[in-house]
Design a protein around this motif. Structure first.
Motif, mmCIF file in Angstrom:
data_model
loop_
_atom_site.group_PDB
_atom_site.id
_atom_site.type_symbol
_atom_site.label_atom_id
_atom_site.label_comp_id
_atom_site.label_asym_id
_atom_site.label_seq_id
_atom_site.Cartn_x
_atom_site.Cartn_y
_atom_site.Cartn_z
ATOM 1 N N UNK A 289 0.848 -1.000 0.115
ATOM 2 C CA UNK A 289 0.042 0.000 -0.068
ATOM 3 C C UNK A 289 0.899 1.167 -0.128
ATOM 4 N N UNK A 290 0.254 2.420 -0.621
ATOM 5 C CA UNK A 290 1.205 3.477 -0.783
ATOM 6 C C UNK A 290 0.128 4.745 -0.709
ATOM 7 N N UNK A 291 0.771 6.084 -0.433
ATOM 8 C CA UNK A 291 -0.065 7.156 -0.526
ATOM 9 C C UNK A 291 0.314 7.995 -1.735
ATOM 10 N N UNK A 292 -0.477 8.722 -2.312
ATOM 11 C CA UNK A 292 -0.283 9.687 -3.170
ATOM 12 C C UNK A 292 -1.020 10.941 -2.892
ATOM 13 N N UNK A 293 -0.295 12.118 -3.141
ATOM 14 C CA UNK A 293 -0.911 13.386 -2.654
ATOM 15 C C UNK A 293 -1.178 14.168 -3.983
ATOM 16 N N UNK A 294 -1.258 13.605 -5.034
ATOM 17 C CA UNK A 294 -1.742 14.664 -6.188
ATOM 18 C C UNK A 294 -2.069 13.684 -7.188
ATOM 19 N N UNK A 295 -2.749 14.313 -8.242
ATOM 20 C CA UNK A 295 -2.738 13.550 -9.631
ATOM 21 C C UNK A 295 -1.571 13.174 -10.314
#
Length: 313
Positions: A289-295
């Motif tokens: 799992x990861x996290x993205x903070x923008x398109x």
């Protein structure tokens, strides 16, 4: 003295034991946490054994959490199961006890606890708890066996994933000897609501796949609201792209209320947890799992998957 013996000695030394697991729980998180709770209650009826965390509505059929007061942590032993990283521990009071034990099967990138046992060869934290019980001579009961079996089944994808070993099957067989309705459990774990079925249809219709088997789909807040699906419920479709024969590795981007994205990464054989680590995440080689903070970061993550598969080819 083995690590299991050390853990058992600590358990014997404390009258109050509080068990934590990770946020956004899956069957292994609940199975290992509450399976350990039932195991210890059965063997140490005079101790106070509690499990804490958010009661995830989709998993209350497995077990419920206990009410744990701040005062309960005074002089208590705290055990955290199935949680690789400290920020993911559900209920940040895990540090408020007298002694902390970590029991996990994820890569040990975040070493924490006064005592820890991490076995990355185990299929699940529930497998470790089962092994702990059998190796130390603790008596299992029907309820503990049911929970631990559910955890193993959940994290092995019903014994389909590569983490399933002969030891996994041996321990599962021993749990199966206890009296619980494993057929009903299998049906429960394999069933999903009509709204999830509709969401799966959306995934099949909108999945983007490149020539090397890199795939992605984006689930926006608008889409989740349309299907009336929560973030936790959306995890039911995480394996859907993998059912397609040409898909090798995939990412599911789930928009969060704050506009950021939770990224579920899966792969059939190509190791992808390095990508997760590059983007505020981690996990198993084939399930991370990861996290993205923008398109833009969404695009970057998908491009990294595409590059990885292109290099492999």
């Amino acid at each position: 003295m083995t690590i299991y013996t050390e853990i058992l000695e600590k358990i014997k030394a404390y009258d109050t034991i509080i068990i934590h697991r990770h946020q956004r729980p899956d069957p292994d998180a609940i199975g290992s946490q509450c399976g350990l709770r039932e195991l210890l209650r059965h063997n140490f009826p005079n101790k106070r054994i509690k499990a804490t965390g958010f009661d995830e509505p989709t998993l209350t059929w497995l077990a419920d959490m206990d009410d744990v007061a701040d005062a309960d942590y005074q002089g208590a032993l705290v055990i955290v199961t199935d949680t690789a990283n400290r920020p993911r521990v559900d209920d940040d009071r895990y540090n408020d006890g007298d002694f902390l034990i970590k029991i996990d099967h994820h890569p040990n990138d975040d070493v924490y606890g006064d005592l820890y046992h991490v076995d990355t060869n185990a299929s699940s934290a529930s497998e470790i708890i089962t092994d702990f019980a059998l190796e130390t001579g603790l008596a299992l009961n029907d309820q503990a066996a049911r929970l631990l079996y559910a955890g193993i089944v959940g994290d092995t994808g019903r014994f389909l994933y590569p983490a399933t070993t002969s030891k996994t099957l041996e321990l599962a067989a021993k749990l199966r000897q206890y009296d619980f309705d494993f057929s009903a459990m299998a049906r429960q774990m394999d069933s999903f609501s009509f709204k999830i079925a509709k969401l799966q249809g959306y995934v099949f219709d909108n999945l983007e796949v490149d020539e090397n088997g890199a795939a992605r789909v984006v689930l926006t807040r608008e889409l989740l609201d349309k299907f009336q699906v929560t973030d936790a419920e959306s995890s039911a479709i995480v394996g859907t792209p993998g059912k397609i024969d040409v898909v090798e590795s995939w990412a599911i981007f789930v928009e969060q209320p704050d506009g950021n994205y939770r990224v579920r990464l899966r792969s059939k054989s190509t190791v992808i947890n390095g990508i997760a680590k590059n983007h505020d995440g981690g996990g198993h080689p084939l399930a991370s799992g990861a996290n993205s903070y923008s398109l833009e970061e969404n695009e970057q993550i998908y491009q990294e998957i595409k590059n990885l598969l292109a290099q492999k080819k």
